[in-house]
Design a protein around this motif. Structure first.
Motif, PDB file in Angstrom:
ATOM      1  N   VAL A  32      28.226 -15.936  -2.341  1.00  0.00           N
ATOM      2  CA  VAL A  32      27.218 -16.265  -3.342  1.00  0.00           C
ATOM      3  C   VAL A  32      25.851 -16.297  -2.669  1.00  0.00           C
ATOM      4  O   VAL A  32      25.676 -16.967  -1.640  1.00  0.00           O
ATOM      5  N   GLU A  33      24.892 -15.581  -3.249  1.00  0.00           N
ATOM      6  CA  GLU A  33      23.539 -15.532  -2.702  1.00  0.00           C
ATOM      7  C   GLU A  33      22.561 -16.137  -3.714  1.00  0.00           C
ATOM      8  O   GLU A  33      22.506 -15.689  -4.864  1.00  0.00           O
ATOM      9  N   PRO A  34      21.777 -17.154  -3.307  1.00  0.00           N
ATOM     10  CA  PRO A  34      20.690 -17.631  -4.183  1.00  0.00           C
ATOM     11  C   PRO A  34      19.530 -16.653  -4.136  1.00  0.00           C
ATOM     12  O   PRO A  34      19.025 -16.323  -3.061  1.00  0.00           O
ATOM     13  N   VAL A  35      19.095 -16.165  -5.296  1.00  0.00           N
ATOM     14  CA  VAL A  35      18.085 -15.110  -5.324  1.00  0.00           C
ATOM     15  C   VAL A  35      16.974 -15.473  -6.304  1.00  0.00           C
ATOM     16  O   VAL A  35      17.174 -16.245  -7.240  1.00  0.00           O
ATOM     17  N   THR A  36      15.801 -14.893  -6.049  1.00  0.00           N
ATOM     18  CA  THR A  36      14.689 -14.920  -6.992  1.00  0.00           C
ATOM     19  C   THR A  36      14.559 -13.533  -7.609  1.00  0.00           C
ATOM     20  O   THR A  36      14.529 -12.528  -6.892  1.00  0.00           O
ATOM     21  N   VAL A  37      14.485 -13.490  -8.933  1.00  0.00           N
ATOM     22  CA  VAL A  37      14.359 -12.225  -9.657  1.00  0.00           C
ATOM     23  C   VAL A  37      12.875 -11.948  -9.883  1.00  0.00           C
ATOM     24  O   VAL A  37      12.151 -12.793 -10.415  1.00  0.00           O
ATOM     25  N   ILE A  38      12.435 -10.769  -9.470  1.00  0.00           N
ATOM     26  CA  ILE A  38      11.032 -10.367  -9.596  1.00  0.00           C
ATOM     27  C   ILE A  38      10.970  -9.077 -10.402  1.00  0.00           C
ATOM     28  O   ILE A  38      11.643  -8.096 -10.067  1.00  0.00           O
ATOM     29  N   GLU A  39      10.167  -9.073 -11.451  1.00  0.00           N
ATOM     30  CA  GLU A  39       9.907  -7.850 -12.217  1.00  0.00           C
ATOM     31  C   GLU A  39       8.734  -7.125 -11.577  1.00  0.00           C
ATOM     32  O   GLU A  39       7.609  -7.635 -11.530  1.00  0.00           O
ATOM     33  N   LEU A  40       8.973  -5.911 -11.079  1.00  0.00           N
ATOM     34  CA  LEU A  40       7.964  -5.152 -10.344  1.00  0.00           C
ATOM     35  C   LEU A  40       7.683  -3.826 -11.039  1.00  0.00           C
ATOM     36  O   LEU A  40       8.607  -3.049 -11.301  1.00  0.00           O
ATOM     37  N   GLY A  41       6.383  -3.596 -11.317  1.00  0.00           N
ATOM     38  CA  GLY A  41       5.954  -2.299 -11.832  1.00  0.00           C
ATOM     39  C   GLY A  41       6.460  -2.017 -13.227  1.00  0.00           C
ATOM     40  O   GLY A  41       6.992  -2.899 -13.900  1.00  0.00           O
ATOM     41  N   PRO A  42       6.305  -0.738 -13.661  1.00  0.00           N
ATOM     42  CA  PRO A  42       5.623   0.342 -12.928  1.00  0.00           C
ATOM     43  C   PRO A  42       4.118   0.093 -12.775  1.00  0.00           C
ATOM     44  O   PRO A  42       3.485  -0.464 -13.662  1.00  0.00           O
ATOM     45  N   CYS A  43       3.580   0.521 -11.635  1.00  0.00           N
ATOM     46  CA  CYS A  43       2.180   0.272 -11.303  1.00  0.00           C
ATOM     47  C   CYS A  43       1.442   1.600 -11.136  1.00  0.00           C
ATOM     48  O   CYS A  43       1.758   2.373 -10.214  1.00  0.00           O
ATOM     49  N   PRO A  44       0.462   1.903 -11.982  1.00  0.00           N
ATOM     50  CA  PRO A  44      -0.321   3.126 -11.789  1.00  0.00           C
ATOM     51  C   PRO A  44      -1.291   2.983 -10.614  1.00  0.00           C
ATOM     52  O   PRO A  44      -1.823   1.895 -10.366  1.00  0.00           O
ATOM     53  N   VAL A  45      -1.496   4.066  -9.908  1.00  0.00           N
ATOM     54  CA  VAL A  45      -2.465   4.089  -8.799  1.00  0.00           C
ATOM     55  C   VAL A  45      -3.849   4.297  -9.392  1.00  0.00           C
ATOM     56  O   VAL A  45      -4.131   5.332 -10.001  1.00  0.00           O
ATOM     57  N   LEU A  46      -4.736   3.315  -9.228  1.00  0.00           N
ATOM     58  CA  LEU A  46      -6.078   3.382  -9.801  1.00  0.00           C
ATOM     59  C   LEU A  46      -7.089   3.998  -8.846  1.00  0.00           C
ATOM     60  O   LEU A  46      -7.995   4.715  -9.271  1.00  0.00           O
ATOM     61  N   GLN A  47      -6.967   3.705  -7.560  1.00  0.00           N
ATOM     62  CA  GLN A  47      -7.889   4.251  -6.564  1.00  0.00           C
ATOM     63  C   GLN A  47      -7.164   4.408  -5.239  1.00  0.00           C
ATOM     64  O   GLN A  47      -6.202   3.674  -4.948  1.00  0.00           O
ATOM     65  N   VAL A  48      -7.620   5.350  -4.444  1.00  0.00           N
ATOM     66  CA  VAL A  48      -7.148   5.530  -3.077  1.00  0.00           C
ATOM     67  C   VAL A  48      -8.357   5.404  -2.159  1.00  0.00           C
ATOM     68  O   VAL A  48      -9.297   6.204  -2.256  1.00  0.00           O
ATOM     69  N   LYS A  49      -8.376   4.393  -1.308  1.00  0.00           N
ATOM     70  CA  LYS A  49      -9.500   4.144  -0.410  1.00  0.00           C
ATOM     71  C   LYS A  49      -9.300   4.913   0.891  1.00  0.00           C
ATOM     72  O   LYS A  49      -8.191   4.957   1.443  1.00  0.00           O
ATOM     73  N   THR A  50     -10.379   5.520   1.384  1.00  0.00           N
ATOM     74  CA  THR A  50     -10.326   6.314   2.613  1.00  0.00           C
ATOM     75  C   THR A  50     -11.346   5.787   3.613  1.00  0.00           C
ATOM     76  O   THR A  50     -12.387   5.254   3.223  1.00  0.00           O
ATOM     77  N   PRO A  51     -11.074   5.949   4.908  1.00  0.00           N
ATOM     78  CA  PRO A  51     -12.042   5.474   5.912  1.00  0.00           C
ATOM     79  C   PRO A  51     -13.387   6.181   5.831  1.00  0.00           C
ATOM     80  O   PRO A  51     -14.428   5.577   6.118  1.00  0.00           O
ATOM     81  N   GLU A  52     -13.405   7.454   5.422  1.00  0.00           N
ATOM     82  CA  GLU A  52     -14.666   8.199   5.358  1.00  0.00           C
ATOM     83  C   GLU A  52     -15.583   7.644   4.267  1.00  0.00           C
ATOM     84  O   GLU A  52     -16.795   7.561   4.466  1.00  0.00           O
ATOM     85  N   ARG A  53     -15.015   7.251   3.141  1.00  0.00           N
ATOM     86  CA  ARG A  53     -15.826   6.777   2.026  1.00  0.00           C
ATOM     87  C   ARG A  53     -15.933   5.254   1.962  1.00  0.00           C
ATOM     88  O   ARG A  53     -16.999   4.714   1.672  1.00  0.00           O
ATOM     89  N   ASP A  54     -14.826   4.553   2.269  1.00  0.00           N
ATOM     90  CA  ASP A  54     -14.783   3.104   2.078  1.00  0.00           C
ATOM     91  C   ASP A  54     -14.709   2.312   3.379  1.00  0.00           C
ATOM     92  O   ASP A  54     -14.823   1.086   3.354  1.00  0.00           O
ATOM     93  N   GLY A  55     -14.459   2.992   4.495  1.00  0.00           N
ATOM     94  CA  GLY A  55     -14.378   2.281   5.768  1.00  0.00           C
ATOM     95  C   GLY A  55     -12.988   1.788   6.116  1.00  0.00           C
ATOM     96  O   GLY A  55     -12.784   1.229   7.191  1.00  0.00           O
ATOM     97  N   TYR A  56     -12.015   1.978   5.246  1.00  0.00           N
ATOM     98  CA  TYR A  56     -10.643   1.552   5.514  1.00  0.00           C
ATOM     99  C   TYR A  56      -9.712   2.328   4.596  1.00  0.00           C
ATOM    100  O   TYR A  56     -10.141   2.969   3.628  1.00  0.00           O
ATOM    101  N   SER A  57      -8.421   2.262   4.894  1.00  0.00           N
ATOM    102  CA  SER A  57      -7.410   2.927   4.073  1.00  0.00           C
ATOM    103  C   SER A  57      -6.731   1.890   3.182  1.00  0.00           C
ATOM    104  O   SER A  57      -6.330   0.827   3.655  1.00  0.00           O
ATOM    105  N   GLY A  58      -6.609   2.208   1.911  1.00  0.00           N
ATOM    106  CA  GLY A  58      -5.974   1.278   0.983  1.00  0.00           C
ATOM    107  C   GLY A  58      -5.621   1.970  -0.318  1.00  0.00           C
ATOM    108  O   GLY A  58      -6.082   3.072  -0.617  1.00  0.00           O
TER     109      GLY A  58
END
Length: 233
Positions: A22-48
């Motif tokens: 028996v495993e005690p668990v937490t149930v998490i509802e995840l997504g679906p998550c649309p990608v709104l932006q992609v950060k790049t080091p050239e434009r934003d200074g970091y990747s995200g």
């Protein structure tokens, strides 16, 4: 840094593993998550990667929220930037999102507008980190907030059983005249961002967008959480 998803904490239950444990668990509802932006080091200074969660009715969204995801929204600033030759960022072309969060990643491999599901991100993940806001318990004393023992409960001690004790200069630097910063005292308890690391993934239910992790996570049922693959070796 690994990519993650945004979701809700559904609650806790228990499940049986293949060997009957028996495993005690937490149930998490995840997504679906649309990608709104992609950060790049050239434009934003970091990747995200910036993700959204749960559609928001367009009539309830302010103009900036609509323009963040919609490509066809007209504005004078947009037209002026286009005339000036500025390359505009791609839009996700989806509904405005209720929750927007960002994950730092080393090398983004997703594109704007792509929808990520729990199977896409956690299909082969063995353990995760969960980031959530803990339950707020208001202003509390030192016994509840820091598990202090309090002062002696004998007859000679009157009306100070739950006090913190001395906060004089002897408790910090001798002769300074004031306590050191950071001493454990009464104050706001909870309502802070907490990260629980290295929780084992018990089950991934892609049909219902559910992730089951062993143990408890911060926050109330229905609270917004961020889940990412752990980088603990």
């Amino acid at each position: 840094m690994p990519l993650g998803l945004i979701g809700y904490k559904v609650g806790m239950t228990q499940v049986f593993t293949a060997d009957g444990a028996v495993e005690p668990v937490t149930v998490i509802e995840l997504g679906p998550c649309p990608v709104l932006q992609v950060k790049t080091p050239e434009r934003d200074g970091y990747s995200g990667v910036q993700l959204g969660f749960k559609d928001k009715p367009r009539k309830n969204a302010i103009r900036s929220e609509q323009g963040h995801v919609a490509a066809g929204l007209k504005s004078k600033r947009k037209e002026a930037r286009q005339k000036a030759g500025v390359q505009l960022l791609p839009k996700a072309d989806c509904e405005p999102q209720r929750f927007v969060r960002e994950f730092r990643v080393d090398a983004p491999t997703v594109t704007v507008g792509q929808k990520l599901t729990v199977n896409d991100v956690f299909a082969d993940v063995k353990s995760v980190d969960v980031i959530a806001t803990s339950k707020g318990r208001g202003y509390q004393g030192v016994m509840r907030r820091h598990n202090f023992d309090g002062l002696p409960a004998a007859h000679g001690s009157k009306k100070n059983h739950r006090q913190a004790g001395s906060t004089s200069s002897l408790a910090s630097n001798r002769g300074s005249g004031r306590p050191k910063k950071g001493l454990k005292r009464a104050g706001q308890y909870g309502n802070t961002q907490v990260t629980i690391r290295n929780l084992a993934v018990i089950r991934v239910d892609g049909d219902n967008n559910l992730l089951l992790v062993r143990g408890g996570i911060p926050g109330p049922n229905g609270g917004v959480v961020m889940v990412r693959a752990t980088n603990v070796v």
